[in-house]
Enzyme design. Structure first.
Site, short mmCIF file in Angstrom:
data_model
loop_
_atom_site.label_atom_id
_atom_site.label_comp_id
_atom_site.label_asym_id
_atom_site.label_seq_id
_atom_site.Cartn_x
_atom_site.Cartn_y
_atom_site.Cartn_z
N GLY A 37 0.97 -0.83 0.40
CA GLY A 37 -0.12 0.12 0.25
C GLY A 37 0.48 1.55 -0.02
N PHE A 38 0.09 2.58 0.44
CA PHE A 38 0.37 3.38 0.36
C PHE A 38 1.01 3.87 -1.75
CE2 PHE A 38 2.79 8.02 1.58
CZ PHE A 38 1.77 8.60 2.09
N LEU A 39 0.49 3.62 -2.29
CA LEU A 39 0.87 3.45 -3.45
C LEU A 39 0.94 5.18 -4.25
CD1 LEU A 39 -2.73 1.22 -4.77
CD2 LEU A 39 -0.26 0.52 -3.75
N GLY A 42 5.11 3.95 -9.64
CA GLY A 42 6.11 2.51 -9.43
C GLY A 42 5.07 1.62 -9.76
N HIS A 43 3.80 1.48 -7.74
CA HIS A 43 3.16 0.69 -8.07
C HIS A 43 2.24 0.76 -9.51
CE1 HIS A 43 4.14 0.87 -3.84
NE2 HIS A 43 3.77 0.14 -3.62
N GLY A 153 8.23 -5.75 -8.88
CA GLY A 153 9.28 -4.61 -9.17
C GLY A 153 10.55 -4.89 -9.10
N GLN A 159 14.44 -9.46 -3.95
CA GLN A 159 12.95 -9.96 -2.92
C GLN A 159 12.59 -11.42 -4.38
OE1 GLN A 159 9.38 -8.34 -1.50
NE2 GLN A 159 9.20 -7.62 -3.58
N VAL A 182 10.99 2.86 -11.18
CA VAL A 182 10.03 3.83 -11.67
C VAL A 182 10.58 4.54 -10.34
CG1 VAL A 182 7.67 5.61 -11.54
CG2 VAL A 182 7.84 3.02 -12.34
P1 AMP Z 1 6.01 -2.54 -1.64
O1 AMP Z 1 4.07 -2.59 -1.94
O2 AMP Z 1 6.83 -1.69 -1.45
O3 AMP Z 1 6.27 -3.86 -1.41
O4 AMP Z 1 6.22 -2.26 -2.96
C1 AMP Z 1 5.06 -3.66 -4.11
C2 AMP Z 1 5.66 -3.93 -5.32
O5 AMP Z 1 6.00 -2.89 -5.90
C3 AMP Z 1 6.53 -4.73 -5.13
O6 AMP Z 1 6.97 -5.99 -6.39
C4 AMP Z 1 7.66 -3.78 -5.54
O7 AMP Z 1 9.26 -4.29 -6.19
C5 AMP Z 1 6.81 -3.00 -6.73
N1 AMP Z 1 7.88 -1.21 -6.32
C6 AMP Z 1 7.92 -1.11 -5.73
N2 AMP Z 1 8.17 0.59 -5.37
C7 AMP Z 1 8.81 0.03 -6.75
C8 AMP Z 1 9.25 1.10 -8.08
N3 AMP Z 1 9.76 2.31 -7.50
N4 AMP Z 1 9.20 1.00 -9.19
C9 AMP Z 1 8.15 -0.46 -9.61
N5 AMP Z 1 8.09 -1.14 -8.86
C10 AMP Z 1 7.94 -0.69 -7.39
#
Ligand code: AMP
Length: 288
Positions: A37-39, A42-43, A153, A159, A182
């Site tokens: 969350g806190f999209l 990137g998300h 991502g 991961q 991103v």
């Molecule tokens: P998180 O919410 O941070 O656990 O991320 C959820 C998904 O979004 C994971 O697969 C991350 O790798 C991806 N993600 C987070 N930040 C970015 C970004 N800046 N660019 C691309 N994917 C991202």
């Protein structure tokens, strides 16, 4: 774009299973984007990629306690479900799955998933148990959502490598799709944790990607890895007030010490600021 009024949102595993069974019954492919969350954009890139290549898209929003260690930022992790639901709908999600901790973890039978040596490097070295928790939640989510394709991502490169290995070794049926990092205009990798930086730290943080790029150039020029790592550490310590947790150059996705012949490499680092631990990496090829 999905209308927020038509996009579904559920906190219940049973409803999520019902939804995916309905989709499967009508032969629709499911793209799945697991998040905490806190999209941000990137998300959004992951959701848009899922929308392009699947008949429907599920997004999960769950700050997973099992991947946070004692003293880490589970409580301080930013949350805003209303904004997330709006953004997920705008990006094209058909359903948001946002369970409470009690829904996901009502019992603990004590069975653990151990990621093995891939988790000994990089973030795994300073966050013991982190990837056990990641694999646990990903397996649960995959069993609940049963996606055709699942999106991760490349910002979280370790991961991704661990999950790809897990899926391959344990025949998890979903296909993993890698999505490039991103970035903000100044190069900083977008991250939910960026809001926990002070103004000064936010100004310093683009140095992380800048310095990794310089490190990549040095590796490609044939400079010894130890020299490159020292250079990157010194630069980050000069340009930021954060503490460099690690800077590593490894093979990717095996995460092993490279030899002169290794072609596929990652240069990655983590910098700890008082309220935010930032990670970034560059995955690149060189002549073996
Ligand atoms: P998180 O919410 O941070 O656990 O991320 C959820 C998904 O979004 C994971 O697969 C991350 O790798 C991806 N993600 C987070 N930040 C970015 C970004 N800046 N660019 C691309 N994917 C991202």
């Amino acid at each position: 774009m999905t209308d927020t009024t038509t996009m579904q949102c559920t906190a219940l595993i049973s409803k999520m299973i019902e939804w995916q069974q309905d989709m499967k019954a009508s032969n629709r492919t499911i793209g799945f984007v697991p998040t905490m969350g806190f999209l941000h954009e990137g998300h959004v890139a992951l959701i848009q990629e899922a929308k392009k290549n699947n008949d429907c898209v599920a997004v999960s929003i769950f700050v997973n306690p099992t991947q946070f260690g004692p003293g880490e930022d589970f409580e301080a992790y930013p949350r805003n479900l209303d904004a997330d639901v709006r953004l997920a709908a705008q990006a094209g999600a058909d359903i948001v799955f946002c369970p409470e901790v009690e829904e996901m973890y009502p019992t603990d039978g004590g069975i653990r998933i151990v990621p093995g040596p891939l988790a000994d490097q990089l973030c795994g070295a300073s966050r013991p148990g982190h990837f056990d928790g990641v694999l646990k939640v990903v397996l649960k989510l995959v069993n609940i959502v049963q996606p055709t394709n699942i999106y991760f991502g490349m910002k979280d490169a370790q991961q991704l490598a661990i999950i790809e290995t897990f899926f391959r070794d344990y025949n998890c049926p979903a296909t993993i799709v890698r999505v490039p990092t991103v970035r903000e205009l100044d190069g900083l990798a977008k991250s939910s944790r960026n809001v926990n930086l002070s103004d000064q730290e936010r100004n310093e943080a683009p140095a992380i990607y800048e310095t990794l790029q310089q490190g990549q150039v040095l590796v490609l020029e044939g400079v010894a890895n130890d020299v490159v790592k020292q250079f990157v550490t010194d630069e980050l310590e000069k340009k930021t007030s954060g503490i460099v947790d690690y800077i590593s150059i490894l093979t990717y996705p095996q995460l092993e010490e490279p030899t002169a012949k290794s072609k596929n490499l990652i240069i990655a680092c983590a910098v700890q600021f008082p309220k935010a631990r930032l990670i970034d990496n560059i995955i690149f090829e060189r002549e073996g």
